[in-house]
Design a protein around this motif. Structure first.
Motif, short mmCIF file in Angstrom:
data_model
loop_
_atom_site.label_atom_id
_atom_site.label_comp_id
_atom_site.label_asym_id
_atom_site.label_seq_id
_atom_site.Cartn_x
_atom_site.Cartn_y
_atom_site.Cartn_z
N UNK A 154 0.82 -1.21 0.00
CA UNK A 154 0.00 0.00 0.00
C UNK A 154 0.86 1.26 0.00
N UNK A 155 1.97 1.22 0.70
CA UNK A 155 2.88 2.36 0.66
C UNK A 155 3.46 2.51 -0.73
N UNK A 156 3.83 1.38 -1.33
CA UNK A 156 4.37 1.40 -2.70
C UNK A 156 3.33 1.96 -3.66
N UNK A 213 0.90 4.02 -3.07
CA UNK A 213 0.74 5.46 -2.86
C UNK A 213 1.86 6.23 -3.56
N UNK A 214 3.09 5.75 -3.48
CA UNK A 214 4.21 6.43 -4.16
C UNK A 214 4.05 6.37 -5.67
N UNK A 215 3.63 5.21 -6.21
CA UNK A 215 3.42 5.08 -7.67
C UNK A 215 2.33 6.05 -8.11
N UNK A 216 1.25 6.11 -7.36
CA UNK A 216 0.15 7.01 -7.69
C UNK A 216 0.61 8.46 -7.69
N UNK A 217 1.56 8.79 -6.83
CA UNK A 217 2.09 10.15 -6.76
C UNK A 217 3.10 10.43 -7.87
N UNK A 218 3.42 9.42 -8.69
CA UNK A 218 4.31 9.62 -9.83
C UNK A 218 5.73 9.13 -9.65
N UNK A 275 11.29 3.26 -0.89
CA UNK A 275 10.70 4.03 0.21
C UNK A 275 9.75 3.17 1.04
N UNK A 276 8.99 2.29 0.37
CA UNK A 276 8.10 1.40 1.11
C UNK A 276 8.90 0.48 2.03
N UNK A 277 10.12 0.14 1.60
CA UNK A 277 10.99 -0.72 2.42
C UNK A 277 11.70 0.06 3.51
N UNK A 278 11.60 1.40 3.47
CA UNK A 278 12.25 2.23 4.48
C UNK A 278 13.75 2.32 4.31
N UNK A 279 14.23 2.18 3.06
CA UNK A 279 15.66 2.23 2.80
C UNK A 279 16.07 3.56 2.18
N UNK A 280 17.25 4.01 2.53
CA UNK A 280 17.83 5.17 1.87
C UNK A 280 18.49 4.68 0.58
N UNK A 281 18.85 5.62 -0.29
CA UNK A 281 19.57 5.26 -1.51
C UNK A 281 20.88 4.58 -1.15
N UNK A 282 21.58 5.11 -0.16
CA UNK A 282 22.86 4.53 0.27
C UNK A 282 22.69 3.10 0.78
#
Length: 77
Positions: free
Chosen positions: A8-10, A12-17, A26-33
């Motif tokens: 559901x978090x994923x 929401x991000x896809x819907x936001x573009x 972001x849904x996994x709570x990970x930074x790029x690093x």
């Protein structure tokens, strides 16, 4: 990663573009690093994929999806 990222978090991000990679990261709570460390792919490449400035190869999708506990198809834009 022990748990699959939250759908559901994923969504929401896809819907936001957001790109699928950014949404799942972001849904996994990970930074790029953190994703770079887990996947073995450079942070600058991940940023470019998320910005849709770099089309990931199948191998890159496999590495990133494995780090996120997903299948390669989950990262297709």
């Amino acid at each position: 990663m022990d748990e699959k990222p939250d759908y559901w978090t994923q969504l929401a991000w896809i819907t936001a573009g957001a790109s699928p990679l950014m949404a799942w990261r972001r849904a996994a709570g990970l930074s790029v690093a953190e994703l770079a460390r887990l996947s073995g792919i450079g942070a600058e490449v991940i940023v470019a994929i998320e910005a849709r400035g770099h089309l990931p190869s199948y191998e890159e999708r496999c590495q990133l999806s494995a780090a996120l506990g997903l299948g390669p198809g989950d990262l297709e834009d």
